[in-house]
Design a protein around this motif. Structure first.
Motif, short mmCIF file in Angstrom:
data_model
loop_
_atom_site.label_atom_id
_atom_site.label_comp_id
_atom_site.label_asym_id
_atom_site.label_seq_id
_atom_site.Cartn_x
_atom_site.Cartn_y
_atom_site.Cartn_z
N HIS A 25 44.86 40.85 46.31
CA HIS A 25 43.89 41.44 45.83
C HIS A 25 43.23 40.62 44.68
O HIS A 25 43.70 40.35 43.80
N SER B 292 40.57 42.42 49.70
CA SER B 292 41.70 42.73 49.88
C SER B 292 42.21 41.73 51.38
O SER B 292 41.49 42.07 52.36
N ASN C 289 46.99 43.20 42.36
CA ASN C 289 46.72 44.49 43.10
C ASN C 289 47.00 45.40 41.90
O ASN C 289 46.32 46.44 41.51
#
Length: 823
Positions: free
Chosen positions: A230, A308, A567
């Motif tokens: 991410h 992502s 993330n």
């Protein structure tokens, strides 16, 4: 400077030993206060000993005390927090401490009340990087963010919009000149021919411990697994981009092809399949993802987007021996041992053994080592070449179609732009000078657009654009101050709430002379807080007050915290941003920052917190009642930035609370202060025991007695904010007691204490927000303003809008004085 102090204990007796002073009895110092000082202070702080270079006996009258407020405020803090008298000396009882400190505070408050009002003076302030980017965006309808490449702004009093530290260097001036050309040409002619460029995105990944067991349950989307990647990436223009998702790692031989999912901003992902057996590999007994990739095409708007990439259904399609769902059905071609030519019998035997061992190990190839290694963003492709209609409308005042502007367009276009860029009415001579520049360029053969562009570039490097310059008060009002003009008030308001220039409505009200009317000002504040541009207040004020900006550089140790990935980092920051946004948009109480029983979570962060029922990558509001979380003190962003990379720090966390919730920052440690022995922490004694030993040093105890207990109350959260009951081999002890005697056990009880002192907390937030709004540090003469604001905000349930309204209505915000004569 601090306006709030750690609160007093509730008195243990209804009748004080010494009568409280009201600030009106001139004899109280001799009759009541001096005896207390003689009993508790003079024994060390006298003319002979002067411990800490302080002789309190020299202050023999009320007037002498009032002449040195800095010294006596330190006395108040030392007495309230029981740092003085030192341990081992006779201690005053609570009523005596209360009487002494209240007398000092009352005397200074009375003196401040009698003193002439002083709105303060703000230095001509350069636009900081965020303000510069936002102002260009709103002025030209071009969001290129050129200041992202400028040198970092310095900070003063905790914020990077402080006028005293925002200077201009030759390097920065050169960047302004380049940026002005770039943004003006983009507004007038579009982005031009942009050559596609490649940006590699490879944020730090988590440590993956090899595992041969397939988990019974896991995130089928793969987005919260350690194999995912991410990142937030800024795209320069609207257009099409190619994103190459590059893999790495190994997988058991015979596994089925794997899916790769790529999504932008949480939208439905694109999914492409990849079979590592189709390409070259260094292995014949494992699937090798190294260098394998798939390309995705996406169309995005200019600006920041959350990218992502994940491996969905990660544990499916494995060989049947692993026991996962949907096992592989493809045949496994096992490598054969081949004898090496001319090898001796001994060498052949050794080769067979190595081959057999390798085959045995291949049967136990980990199932979780494949991962997204990095992204390569290439573009732009197929983007709009010409200028946007919004940019042309923002620049030209004549209304002609593109390419059809006449010479008569130059003067009105440049004149309007100068007024908007300078954010005030302008003199004819100011406009004429810039128009003349464009006229000369036109006479030399440049097009109307090119001529206007040259004038606009000159405006954008003018001090009147780069600085927020306010009119000096008249000589008669230089000392006492006078109201800022309506246009200056509009700028103060817009840069406070939007970190950008005033919009058309604010400028219209300023021109009409009605902006200062209370009902008009209140309506504008509410409008501006609801506007999307108030996100700048979250990022600019919230990011520096709550310090979640520091997450960008946080680097938790991978060995100790293998689950920390980008993330989680991005999710922590987004949680706190959304929480702050909700306080603004829903006009919630300031006390929600202490213990608001809700937050905004996605699946990754919810799993980290142990909060069930949150599925998917999108953030949503979650009720936290019945959990261990509430308010910002238990959010991962705050807990991570107030920790070291290898461990928690009660000292850092306690200091964070003192600075940001109580406005009582501890001083920097003196030179030569001993440090903790990191090698011993957790080895032969707990961190708490080591800190207790550290506090046995009298020099250290003075500050640590205030910081450490607050930090201990948060010790159930590790260095990345996960809940724990043990720290290594030692149980977590989250008990503590404040210097005033109030005890607590764990984060809920310490938050209850802080909420009980909500007036102190509100004073702290008021100080911080007023400092940010004014662009200067607060001084002693601002204390009365802070107290008055806090009292009025308290009467309105501490609502965020009430605080903002009180600040923009306050004398320091609406007035300014001139430079005081130097003695």
């Amino acid at each position: 400077m601090s306006f709030s102090l750690l609160p007093l204990l509730v008195l243990l007796s209804d009748v004080p030993v010494v009568p409280a002073h009201t600030g009106k009895d001139p004899a109280a110092f001799e009759s009541s206060i001096k005896p207390l000082l003689t009993k508790s202070c003079y024994v060390c702080h006298n003319a002979q000993l002067k411990n800490a270079d302080l002789n309190l006996q020299a202050f023999d009258t009320t007037e002498a005390v009032l002449a040195d407020p800095d010294t006596w405020e330190k006395v108040v803090v030392k007495m309230k927090t029981r740092q003085m008298p030192p341990v081992g000396f006779p201690q005053p009882d609570e009523a005596e401490v209360r009487a002494l400190t209240r007398w000092i505070e009352d005397e200074f408050q009375e003196a401040e009340r009698r003193a002439p009002a002083d709105p303060g003076r703000v230095t001509a302030r350069r636009l900081n990087r965020a303000e510069y980017n936002n102002t260009l965006r709103d002025l030209l309808a071009v969001d290129l963010r050129p200041a992202d490449d400028f040198p970092q702004d310095d900070s003063g009093y905790g914020f990077d919009n402080n006028g005293d530290v925002l200077s201009i260097s030759p390097v920065l001036m050169e960047k302004y000149m380049r940026a002005s050309e770039k943004v003006v040409r983009s507004a007038l002619f579009g982005p031009g021919d942009l050559k596609p460029t490649m940006t590699k995105i490879q944020p730090p990944g988590p440590k993956i411990e090899p595992c041969t067991d397939v988990p019974a349950e896991y995130d089928l989307t793969g987005l919260t697994l350690h194999s995912a990647l991410h990142a937030v990436h800024r795209f320069p223009v609207d257009g099409e981009y190619q994103v190459r998702v590059v893999l790495g790692g190994l997988r058991p031989a015979g596994s089925e092809p794997i899916d790769i999912a790529f999504a932008v901003d949480g939208a439905a992902p694109q999914i492409l399949s990849l079979d590592p057996q189709d390409g070259a590999s260094f292995y014949d007994d494992k699937q090798d993802f190294t260098g394998k990739y798939r390309d995705f095409k996406v169309r995005v708007t200019a600006g920041e987007h959350w990218l992502s990439a994940a491996l969905p259904r990660y544990y499916e399609g494995l060989p049947a021996r692993y026991g996962g769902k949907n096992p592989a059905t493809r045949p496994v071609v096992k490598p054969e041992w081949k004898p090496r030519p001319n090898a001796t019998p001994e060498q052949l035997e050794e080769s067979k053994k190595r081959f057999a061992k390798r085959m045995e190990e291949a049967e136990k190839t980990p199932v979780n080592e494949g991962r997204i290694r990095h992204l390569e963003v290439v573009g732009p492709f197929d983007y709009p070449r010409g200028p946007s209609p919004k940019s042309l409308a923002a620049v030209f005042a004549c209304g002609h179609a593109p390419g059809r502007h006449r010479d008569g367009c130059i003067a009105p276009t440049v004149g309007r732009f100068v007024r908007r860029a300078y954010r005030r009415p302008v003199q004819d001579a100011e406009t004429a000078a810039v128009v003349a520049l464009a006229t000369r360029a036109r006479a030399q053969g440049d097009s109307v657009e090119e001529s206007v562009g040259l004038a606009l570039q000159a405006v954008l490097v003018s001090p009147d654009f780069l600085f927020r310059i306010e009119k000096e008060p008249t000589a008669a009002a230089a000392a006492a101050g006078e109201p800022v003009t309506d246009h200056e008030l509009a700028s103060r308001l817009s840069y406070f709430l939007w970190a950008s220039m005033p919009d058309a409505e604010l400028l219209r009200l300023a021109a009409a002379g009605t902006l200062r009317k209370p009902e008009v000002l209140a309506a504008q504040v509410r409008r501006m807080l609801k506007d999307a541009k108030s996100q700048a207040l979250v990022e600019g004020f919230g990011g520096q007050w709550l310090q979640f900006r520091g997450l960008e550089s946080a680097a938790p140790d991978k060995e100790r915290f293998p689950s920390f990935d980008n993330n989680l980092r991005l999710s922590m920051r987004r949680e706190t941003e959304l929480f702050f946004e909700s306080v603004i948009r829903e006009d919630r109480s300031l006390t929600d920052f202490i213990d608001g029983p809700y937050s905004f979570l996605n699946e990754r962060l919810a799993r980290h917190y142990g909060v069930p029922g949150v599925v998917g990558s999108e953030f949503r509001k979650v009720d936290l009642q019945g959990t261990r979380r509430s308010g910002v003190l238990t959010q991962g962003s705050v807990l991570t930035v107030s920790s070291y990379s290898t461990r928690t720090s009660p000292v850092l966390r306690g200091k964070w609370v003192l600075e940001n919730f109580l406005a009582a920052p501890p001083p920097d440690p003196p030179a030569g202060t001993p440090r903790l022995d990191e090698a011993k922490i957790g080895a032969d004694q707990s961190l708490r025991k080591q800190l207790e030993a550290h506090r046995s040093n009298q020099t250290c105890a003075a500050c640590h007695s205030r910081m450490d207990p607050l930090g201990f109350g948060l010790e159930n959260f590790d260095a990345i904010g996960a809940w724990r009951t043990e720290d290594g081999k030692y149980p977590v002890d989250a008990k503590g007691a404040l210097p005033d005697g109030r005890a607590f056990d764990g984060p809920d009880e310490i938050k209850a204490i802080l909420k009980g002192d909500r007036q102190e907390f509100a004073a702290c937030v008021t100080e911080k927000l007023l400092t940010y709004a004014l662009g200067r540090g607060l001084e002693r003469y601002d204390r009365r303003t802070v107290r008055d604001i806090v009292d009025r905000v308290a009467a309105r349930d501490y609502r965020f809008s009430a605080l903002v309204l009180e600040i923009v209505s306050s004398m320091p915000f609406q007035m300014r004085r001139g430079e005081r004569a130097r003695s």
